[in-house]
Enzyme design. Structure first.
Site, PDB file in Angstrom:
ATOM      1  CG  HIS A 101      -1.972  -1.023   1.226  1.00 23.72           C
ATOM      2  ND1 HIS A 101      -1.756  -2.284   1.736  1.00 23.72           N
ATOM      3  CD2 HIS A 101      -3.252  -1.006   0.782  1.00 23.72           C
ATOM      4  CE1 HIS A 101      -2.856  -3.008   1.596  1.00 23.72           C
ATOM      5  NE2 HIS A 101      -3.781  -2.257   1.024  1.00 23.72           N
TER       6      HIS A 101
ATOM      7  CG  ASP B 269      -4.133  -5.403  -4.263  1.00 22.92           C
ATOM      8  OD1 ASP B 269      -5.196  -4.832  -3.942  1.00 22.92           O
ATOM      9  OD2 ASP B 269      -3.363  -5.916  -3.434  1.00 22.92           O
TER      10      ASP B 269
END
Length: 334
Positions: A176, A247
């Site tokens: 992230h 993702d």
């Protein structure tokens, strides 16, 4: 195809317009989209009403710290709790994991949402983002739980999504916020991280979500941007025939492909069926990027739920005492 994020607990006019776009496969819901159980039902209905075709509505409702819907939903245990029980009581641990899957899937479907991106089948080897989301650090134990969890999801009418291919659990970095690279050769990954994915595919998993991790001895780009990983290994060698999700393209480790359009094209060119655009501020540019592309519009039909269950009585047949081996409150609605 794109799965998009929306900003709040109701759709804006702009978001309704986005849902009209041929490239929008559906919506991913987050904590910001949750106010109450009844509100999620209303939001899900509004999303379907705004779209001219069937759409997929998804959430991450794994349990533990990754559970977007909380008030009015069961507080689900993290998957690691089942792995911790396995050495002492394997059958009880597997029964607990099955009940966890059935309960989660039933509650999500009763809210008008098609699927939770689950299960996590990464190995629990210290990754900052995975942590207690993983069943175990042992590939064979994770594989055993993967089979059980996939079967239980199917029993509750929910498609199963294995993540994060080909394995995010061994690198330390959180993709992230950082780039991640795993230096091991393919043979090492096949002996360890890929074992649960093989088990899940054999159990009939419907989808796979890719990792934003680079495995430089296999391919120079992150796995979600890699034809080698998706077309040659996942589909070719491993025989997977389901849906491949990227993702989120808002994650820092995805930035290696350039701007928003570059990330979308890189995923689609590599063989992803669906690109996750979870940040609403990236949606308009992503839609512009896919104008004129041929899109796999049929890929998602099998993932859409078999019709929401009514909330009353949804626990029928679920042994809620097995939702966690450690704390009874995980098996009750909060």
């Amino acid at each position: 195809m794109l799965l998009i994020g929306v900003a709040g607990t109701e759709l804006s006019a702009q978001e309704r317009d986005w849902l009209q776009h041929d490239a929008v496969a559906g919506v991913v819901l987050f904590k910001r989209n949750f106010g109450s159980r009844s509100q999620v039902v209303e939001l899900s209905a509004a999303i379907r009403a705004a779209a001219p075709r069937p759409v997929l509505i998804c959430v991450d409702q794994e349990g533990g710290r990754v559970q977007r819907f909380r008030e009015g939903f069961s507080a689900l245990a993290p998957l690691q709790s089942f792995g911790a029980q396995y050495a002492q009581a394997p059958e009880a641990a597997l029964a607990a994991a099955r009940a966890h899957a059935q309960l989660m899937a039933s509650e999500v479907r009763a809210s008008g949402v098609d699927l939770s991106f689950a299960p996590v089948v990464d190995l629990g080897r210290g990754n900052r983002a995975i942590g207690d989301r993983a069943f175990s650090d042992d590939p064979q134990i994770v594989a055993t739980f993967t089979r059980a969890y996939v079967q239980a999801l199917h029993g509750a009418g929910m498609a199963a999504t294995l993540k994060h291919f080909p394995g995010h659990g061994t690198v330390l970095e959180d993709t992230h916020v950082d780039h991640a690279s795993d230096p091991r050769p393919l043979e090492a990954l096949q002996a360890e991280d890929l074992v649960p994915f093989v088990a899940g595919i054999e159990a009939g998993a419907d989808a796979v979500m890719m990792a934003h991790v680079v495995y430089p001895q296999v391919a120079p780009e992150p796995a979600g941007y890699s034809q080698r990983w998706i077309e040659q290994i996942l589909r070719g060698q491993m025989g997977f025939r389901g849906v491949v999700f990227s993702d989120d393209i808002g994650m820092a480790a995805s930035f290696s492909a350039g701007g928003v359009a570059g990330r979308v094209h890189a995923h689609l060119d590599a063989g992803c069926d669906v690109v996750l655009v979870c940040h609403p501020e990236l949606v308009a540019e992503s839609l512009q990027a896919v104008q004129g592309r041929r899109l796999n519009t049929a890929a998602l039909i099998g993932l859409i739920g078999r019709g929401a269950l009514g909330w009353d009585g949804l626990l029928a047949g679920t042994d809620v005492s097995f939702t966690t081996p450690h704390s009874a409150h995980f098996g009750t609605t909060a």
